[in-house]
Design a protein around this motif. Sequence first.
Motif, PDB file in Angstrom:
ATOM      1  N   GLU A  43       1.007  -1.016  -0.053  1.00  0.00           N
ATOM      2  CA  GLU A  43      -0.002  -0.012   0.084  1.00  0.00           C
ATOM      3  C   GLU A  43       0.892   1.276   0.089  1.00  0.00           C
ATOM      4  N   GLY A  44       0.549   1.964  -0.809  1.00  0.00           N
ATOM      5  CA  GLY A  44       1.320   3.487  -1.030  1.00  0.00           C
ATOM      6  C   GLY A  44       2.412   3.280  -2.107  1.00  0.00           C
ATOM      7  N   ASP A  45       2.817   2.281  -2.648  1.00  0.00           N
ATOM      8  CA  ASP A  45       3.382   2.070  -3.938  1.00  0.00           C
ATOM      9  C   ASP A  45       2.675   2.811  -5.058  1.00  0.00           C
ATOM     10  N   ILE A  46       3.354   3.178  -5.916  1.00  0.00           N
ATOM     11  CA  ILE A  46       3.076   3.678  -7.233  1.00  0.00           C
ATOM     12  C   ILE A  46       3.613   2.849  -8.382  1.00  0.00           C
ATOM     13  N   ALA A  47       2.677   2.277  -9.012  1.00  0.00           N
ATOM     14  CA  ALA A  47       2.923   1.151  -9.869  1.00  0.00           C
ATOM     15  C   ALA A  47       3.594   2.028 -11.329  1.00  0.00           C
ATOM     16  N   LEU A  48       4.323   1.131 -11.890  1.00  0.00           N
ATOM     17  CA  LEU A  48       4.837   1.734 -13.572  1.00  0.00           C
ATOM     18  C   LEU A  48       5.221   0.235 -13.781  1.00  0.00           C
ATOM     19  N   ALA A  49       5.675   0.233 -15.024  1.00  0.00           N
ATOM     20  CA  ALA A  49       6.082  -0.832 -15.722  1.00  0.00           C
ATOM     21  C   ALA A  49       7.231  -0.593 -16.846  1.00  0.00           C
ATOM     22  N   GLY A  50       8.229  -1.457 -16.970  1.00  0.00           N
ATOM     23  CA  GLY A  50       9.265  -1.250 -17.910  1.00  0.00           C
ATOM     24  C   GLY A  50      10.218  -2.316 -18.507  1.00  0.00           C
TER      25      GLY A  50
END
Length: 375
Positions: A284-291
């Motif tokens: 909780e609190g993490d901000i998701a991204l992808a790469g």
Amino acid sequence: MLLPLGPPAQAAARPAFQAPFQCGRQIRMESFGHAPALDIFRVPTSATEGEPLIAPAAGRVNQSYSNPSGAGNIIQIDHGGGWFTTYIHLQSRAVGVGAQVAAGTPIGRVGHTGETSNGVSHLHFEMAVDRNGDGRAEWGYPNDERVAPVFNGVTYGQSNNGTWYVTSANCGTRPDGPGLFRPSTKTWYRPGAAMLTGWGEPGDIALAGDWNGDGIDEPGVFRPSTKTWYRVGAAMLTGWGEPGDQPIVGDWNGDGTDEPGVFRPSTKTWYRHGATLLTGWGDEGDIALAGDWNGDGIDEPGVFRPSTKTWYRPGAAMLTGWGEPGDQPIAGDWNGDGTDEPGVFRPSTKTWYRHGAVMAENWGEVGDQPIAGSF
């Protein structure tokens, strides 16, 4: 007897290979009697000598030398995960051993060097996997490491005496840059230009992806109110996603096209449509991204954890002590080397950063949603 055409069980996913010729070039490929190896000619054939040769995917040059009494000028590239490509009879070589190349990097010119070229200008091309783990690929003779080449997702060289005509889609790996969606005016910007006007709604979450595999990223949105994912002019996906999901975009299978995904913090689960990508990871609190964190052509989840200023990929911390409260994270291939890296938009100063460098200054407003891509 034809040799095995598929990759070995231990190989990583195949990189998104393109033909090793410039974007838009018409080429003819012949298997003659040595499938799955190919001899490749420019169309017309008279234009083959001196034709620029470019890398079909990112990798590291592990062989580059001349053998005049045999195959002439030779280059081999290690693309990672056990995958290799080899080029022989070259007129010239533009890269040496150890050079890192991105897709579309010039590596030499096609020619007819070496006695085995029979004086005919062509590229002898082989795709292979390192089945014995010796850090190189066998080439130039029948062996069990050669596999049927795949360009732009299509397989060639499956049998002897085949002929294929192809238009190269190797338009290179262009560096990514920042972009933004301004909901207040329904306008999408890249630095110096508006990309799109009058598209998007309040509450939409901005995305960017290569939706059709042409190498160009375009705007997209996830509309939580209707669980609908849109690209310009079309709905990509309907009825998928839940309240609280964080939308991401990635090329999950290495086919060169991007697809929606989500991180569901309530269950620490990452999904692509129809499949689970990852379970039990993220907080909780993490901000998701992808790469594509390792340059293998396949995107993976990542997070920015503001509480510790740490960036993670599964199994590893990518970056620590970087980022500030209020930063909005993005990820992109900022230098065109085939791997993605973290970046942020800092609305308080209207500044865009990659680690160690400023990408853009005095650009963007509070309320803008950052995106990244090769626009």
